[in-house]
Design an enzyme around this catalytic site. Structure first.
Site, PDB file in Angstrom:
ATOM      1  N   CYS A 164       0.589  -1.568  -0.523  1.00 40.62           N
ATOM      2  CA  CYS A 164      -0.084   0.005  -0.027  1.00 40.62           C
ATOM      3  C   CYS A 164       0.630   0.928  -0.002  1.00 40.62           C
ATOM      4  O   CYS A 164       0.430   2.281  -0.325  1.00 40.62           O
ATOM      5  CB  CYS A 164      -1.034   0.160   1.224  1.00 40.62           C
ATOM      6  SG  CYS A 164      -2.351  -1.088   1.054  1.00 40.62           S
ATOM      7  N   PHE A 165       2.581   1.227   0.383  1.00 39.30           N
ATOM      8  CA  PHE A 165       3.016   2.107   0.646  1.00 39.30           C
ATOM      9  C   PHE A 165       3.783   2.621  -1.360  1.00 39.30           C
ATOM     10  O   PHE A 165       3.579   3.919  -1.110  1.00 39.30           O
ATOM     11  CB  PHE A 165       3.859   2.465   1.383  1.00 39.30           C
ATOM     12  CG  PHE A 165       5.286   1.144   0.751  1.00 39.30           C
ATOM     13  CD1 PHE A 165       5.417   1.625  -0.176  1.00 39.30           C
ATOM     14  CD2 PHE A 165       4.964   0.056   2.129  1.00 39.30           C
ATOM     15  CE1 PHE A 165       7.291   0.772  -0.368  1.00 39.30           C
ATOM     16  CE2 PHE A 165       5.874  -0.653   1.728  1.00 39.30           C
ATOM     17  CZ  PHE A 165       6.992  -0.342   0.035  1.00 39.30           C
TER      18      PHE A 165
END
Length: 391
Positions: A164-165
């Site tokens: 997700c980053f």
């Protein structure tokens, strides 16, 4: 005789990396969050597990998600029943889907970005492709190059399994490529499909159910370059700085493991606390050179993760509710699309800035921050500078 220093200087751009276009795409299949628990427990043949279904219903109700888009339809899941079990070997079936669909969805988003950019695709010099959905050789970067008809000499970088980053990572890499290669035009694509993580419920793995309640499919593409051509290219945001850090004492907070059963998802309860406790340090480091300490003076693009993360970050920093409005809206309308989310939010911010008559692409403000959170816990922090909004 030309010196190495002279060559290096000639290779570098003069101005900062600039986002020149944004495109987004989703699969056509839209899933209503209010009815998803009934559907999910029916398709996974788990309707008899009433207590577990009630827990999942509460997760979906608290998610603040209205709808999501998913490649997986009921028909596809009926044809692949092993994907509906909790731990049945199913990686081959999942891989067969995602290695085809990830580049296709990426192409949709990239085509929109290229259209907005308005230049010939032959002018794209670099391609960065990011996905957490499936692994193959040659990769999705190669497949997209073929699907779009990019030059064979386009310089490619493939990012797998970041999580997700990685929307922030993509911006950081695109910035470095654009600023260190004069005339470079970087196409960066994040494409995510939950076919690799979908599975049936388990009483002993409730964090897997959290993922089933939050994740959706989507792709986003941006074009980044320095020194935009006047009257030809339209800048949207300038990328001022980019940093990555691993949060202290966060080992095992978010994990994903690729196994015969697909990609398993593991989440600790204190993730929102870990992020909110450490976020101000990242902000201070990023904005100290600009002498900015008022976080409400910024426009915000934060990976939504889930509502608990947003609530705790908002409370910890004393943010006004409107600061995370775009982030919450994308979570509500699409769910958590992993790496693609922050680019969807960036698109929303610039579009609403124009629609609402703001003077800049950043909601009328000059400076902004983009945050990506994900496995590690890893945090990406990108400082953005808005430009004059143009209709």
């Amino acid at each position: 005789m030309v010196t190495v220093d002279e060559v290096r200087k000639a290779q570098r751009a003069e101005g900062p990396a600039t986002i020149l276009a944004i495109g987004t795409a989703t699969p056509p299949n839209c899933v209503d969050q209010s009815t998803y628990p009934d559907y999910y427990f029916r398709i996974t043949k788990s309707e008899h597990r009433t207590e577990l279904k009630e827990k999942f219903q509460r997760m979906c109700d608290k998610s603040r998600i209205k709808k999501r888009y998913m490649y997986l339809t009921e028909e596809i899941l009926k044809e692949n029943p092993s994907m509906c079990e909790y731990m049945a070997p199913s990686l081959d079936a999942r891989q067969d889907m995602v290695v085809v669909e990830i580049p296709k969805l990426g192409k949709e988003a990239a085509t929109k970005a290229i259209k907005e950019w308005g230049q010939l695709k032959s002018k794209i010099t670099h391609l960065v492709f990011c996905t957490t959905s499936g692994v193959d050789m040659p990769g999705a970067d190669y497949q997209l190059t073929k699907l779009l008809g990019l030059r064979p000499s386009v310089k490619r970088l493939m990012m797998y399994q970041q999580g997700c980053f990685a929307g922030g990572t993509v911006l950081r890499l695109a910035k470095d490529l654009a600023e260190n290669n004069k005339g470079a035009r970087v196409l960066a694509v994040c494409s995510e499909i939950t076919a690799v993580t979908f599975r049936g419920p388990s009483d002993t793995h409730l964090d897997s159910l959290v993922g089933q309640a939050l994740f959706g499919d989507g792709a986003a593409a941006i074009i980044v370059g320095s020194d935009p051509l006047p009257d030809i290219e339209r800048p949207l945001f300038e990328l001022v700085s980019a940093a990555q850090t691993i949060l202290p004492d966060s080992d095992g907070a978010i994990d994903g493991h690729l196994r015969e059963v697909g990609l398993t998802f593991h989440l600790l309860k204190d993730v929102p606390g870990l992020i909110s406790k450490n976020i101000e340090k990242s902000l201070n480091e990023a904005f100290k050179p600009l002498d900015i300490t008022d976080w409400n003076s910024l426009f915000w693009i934060a990976h939504p993760g889930g509502p608990a993360i947003l609530d705790q970050v908002e409370a910890k920093l004393g943010l006004k509710p409107e600061k995370l409005e775009a982030t919450r809206n994308i979570l509500s309308e699409y769910g958590n699309m992993s790496s693609a989310c922050v680019l969807f939010i960036l698109d929303e911010v610039r579009r609403k800035s124009v629609a609402n008559g703001h003077k800049t692409t950043g909601e009328g403000l000059e400076w902004g921050v983009l945050f990506g959170f994900g496995p590690g816990l890893t945090v990406e922090t990108v400082v953005l500078h808005s430009v004059a909004a143009s209709t």
